[in-house]
Scaffold this active site. Structure first.
Site, PDB file in Angstrom:
ATOM      1  N   LYS A 280       0.841  -1.199   0.000  1.00 39.93           N
ATOM      2  CA  LYS A 280       0.000   0.000   0.000  1.00 39.93           C
ATOM      3  C   LYS A 280       0.880   1.254   0.000  1.00 39.93           C
ATOM      4  O   LYS A 280       2.027   1.200   0.454  1.00 39.93           O
ATOM      5  CB  LYS A 280      -0.850   0.030   1.279  1.00 39.93           C
ATOM      6  CG  LYS A 280      -1.934  -1.029   1.366  1.00 39.93           C
ATOM      7  CD  LYS A 280      -2.630  -0.941   2.736  1.00 39.93           C
ATOM      8  CE  LYS A 280      -3.649  -2.056   2.928  1.00 39.93           C
ATOM      9  NZ  LYS A 280      -4.829  -1.953   2.073  1.00 39.93           N
ATOM     10  N   ARG A 354     -10.173 -11.658   1.928  1.00 36.93           N
ATOM     11  CA  ARG A 354     -11.045 -12.703   1.377  1.00 36.93           C
ATOM     12  C   ARG A 354     -10.345 -14.070   1.393  1.00 36.93           C
ATOM     13  O   ARG A 354     -11.010 -15.094   1.406  1.00 36.93           O
ATOM     14  CB  ARG A 354     -11.502 -12.313  -0.024  1.00 36.93           C
ATOM     15  CG  ARG A 354     -10.446 -12.322  -1.081  1.00 36.93           C
ATOM     16  CD  ARG A 354     -10.816 -11.475  -2.282  1.00 36.93           C
ATOM     17  NE  ARG A 354     -10.830 -10.047  -1.952  1.00 36.93           N
ATOM     18  CZ  ARG A 354     -11.182  -9.083  -2.804  1.00 36.93           C
ATOM     19  NH1 ARG A 354     -11.568  -9.393  -4.028  1.00 36.93           N
ATOM     20  NH2 ARG A 354     -11.149  -7.820  -2.442  1.00 36.93           N
TER      21      ARG A 354
HETATM   22 MN    MN Z   1      -5.490  -5.665   2.106  1.00 36.83          MN
END
Ligand code: MN
Ligand code: ZN
Length: 500
Positions: A280, A354
């Site tokens: 990120k 997920r």
């Molecule tokens: Mn993530």
């Protein structure tokens, strides 16, 4: 904070401070407020006649009765417009009162239950809301800095008073339930507010063990060896980039009749999400300690239902790991094998939530559940769609989705359904595996849920994307800045609705 309830009349209470309320537009106060006004020689009426907006929602006006009543201070809290009054407003007002009282340097006070009398609300629900709002609004994370300049005492004791003997037991039981739930929310907030170097997967699991021991829940913790034996290749895949070991926690509340199929709650527990190899941007990355908020809410809900001895069989599952980049981390293009037997191609290592949920949902399927609800800070796409006002809600069973929606309305933890139309599944088709873990930018909250749906096919299942709800950037009524504990009250309300 101690909360007690007793029978009495507010104008005779011997207290540092007593709290009454007033609707907007009222010129002649009635009830407890009217009685106090009378005892104080019309001091409240006088301000109203001068046009002071005492009844505006959230308005806090302090009177000093100078011996006219035994209380040292009288706080009139504005209820706002009568037609807009709701249980959530009662909760909000209780929080505003708690913080205002503390700002005065007062640590104990006596209050009427807002909304129980003239508000016309169900007394027990109003008392629950009052206890919840008070505790949630007064919450502060202790943190690790030097003692703050603000040396005002913490709130120690709140007493709710009623002059109606018939209302007393209802207020008592409402307060008891509200306190159990609010304490569980504060527990959840603490877990999320802790920095990630302290709230590691191991420590999160230990917090579950400790909480279970205090609440009478059954708790099992699985480590990497057990995960390998079960075939949790997705959870282990995410964990392989970190030196911290993953943990899988199973909490069980045996509240139902023997043989009742369990309701299963599943929480995403990424104790820090750097994105992994798909790293990120650094701006704001410190917030990624909150990526275990779904797990923390699961633990909080389990604690609350144990505390109120809810007659429902509930199992809480927590999939906990860090998501870090390293020489051992998973890479885009890798293929992982899940507990359910489905293979997954990794497109983005930042779509790790997920993956761990896939194995947790696979585990849930094996429990023969009556219903499965997962909570996860899953997608930025959900934040784009719904902001910080409502969580995304998706599922394969409309009655379950509707029940959660209703619980959201009742608790003020708002949720809004997004569709799981079949064409969305196209976005997560892989050339080399059964699925890929990213469907691209379009409808990303939905394609994430389409991914989860594949692992929950045998169950009634719903998914809550709480990415926009887990952390508040600023204080708002009963949600102080920081971790919100979102989902605990919603889950408890949903599970309670299954009893009635
Ligand atoms: Mn993530
Ligand atoms: Zn994440």
């Amino acid at each position: 904070m101690r909360i007690s309830v007793h029978q009495g009349t507010i104008e005779q209470e011997r207290a540092e401070l007593v709290v009454v309320n007033l609707f907007q537009g009222v010129t002649l106060p009635g009830g407890a407020t009217g009685a106090l006004d009378g005892a104080m020689g019309g001091a409240i009426r006088e301000r109203l006649q001068a046009g002071d907006p005492l009844g505006e929602f959230g308005q806090m006006t302090v009177f000093y009765p100078r011996g006219a009543v035994p209380a040292e201070r009288v706080l009139v809290a504005g209820l706002g417009v009568a037609e807009l009054f709701s249980l959530d407003r009662a909760r909000q007002l209780a929080a505003l009162v708690a913080r205002h009282v503390r700002s005065l340097g007062v640590s104990r006070y006596t209050s009427t239950v807002h909304g129980a009398g003239i508000g016309g609300r169900d007394t027990q629900e109003a008392a629950q809301a009052a206890a919840e709002g008070t505790i949630l609004g007064a919450y502060r994370f202790a943190g690790y800095g030097k003692p703050a300049e603000d040396q005002r005492p913490q709130l120690e004791e709140i007493t709710f008073v009623t002059n109606d003997p018939a209302a007393l037991p209802k207020i008592q039981s409402g307060v008891q339930v509200g306190q159990a739930i609010a304490d569980a929310v504060c527990f959840t907030r603490d877990l999320v507010n802790e920095p990630a170097n302290r709230m590691t997967p191991t420590n999160l699991a230990q917090a579950a063990v400790d909480m279970a021991a205090g609440s009478g829940l059954i708790c099992r913790v699985l480590g990497p060896q057990e995960m390998r034996e079960l075939g949790m290749g997705a959870l282990l895949g995410v964990a392989q980039g970190s030196r911290e070991e993953p943990r899988f926690v199973v909490l069980e509340h045996e509240g139902g009749r023997p043989g009742d199929r369990p309701c299963v709650i599943v929480g995403k527990g990424i104790t820090f999400d750097s994105g992994g190899i798909s790293i990120k941007p650094s701006a704001g990355m410190e917030r990624m300690k909150d990526d275990m908020a779904g797990a923390a809410a699961t633990m909080g809900a389990m604690r609350a239902i144990a505390e109120i001895a809810l007659p429902v069989h509930v199992i809480g599952l927590v999939a906990a790991t860090e998501n870090l980049p390293s020489g051992t981390a998973i890479k885009p293009g890798d293929v992982l094998h899940t507990l359910s037997g489905l293979s997954v191609e990794i497109i983005s290592t930042d779509a790790e939530g997920r993956l761990v949920l896939a194995d947790a949902l696979g585990y849930a399927e094996r429990l023969g559940p009556a219903a499965v609800v997962d909570l996860a800070t899953l997608t930025g796409g959900c934040v784009v769609a719904l902001g910080d006002v409502a969580a995304g809600l998706m599922g394969n069973d409309q009655p379950l989705v509707d029940a959660l929606r209703l619980a959201g309305d009742e608790t003020g933890e708002l949720v809004w359904q997004l569709p799981l139309f079949e064409p969305y599944a196209e976005q997560i088709k892989s050339d080399v595996a059964d699925l890929k873990n990213s469907g691209g930018r379009g409808a990303s909250a939905i394609t994430a849920a389409k991914f989860l749906e594949r692992f929950a096919q045998g169950s009634r299942w719903a998914h809550l994307d709480i990415a926009g709800m887990a952390y508040a950037e600023e204080t708002k009524h009963y949600v102080p800045k920081g971790a919100t504990g979102f989902g605990v009250r919603l889950l408890v309300s949903w599970l309670r609705s299954r009893v009635e």
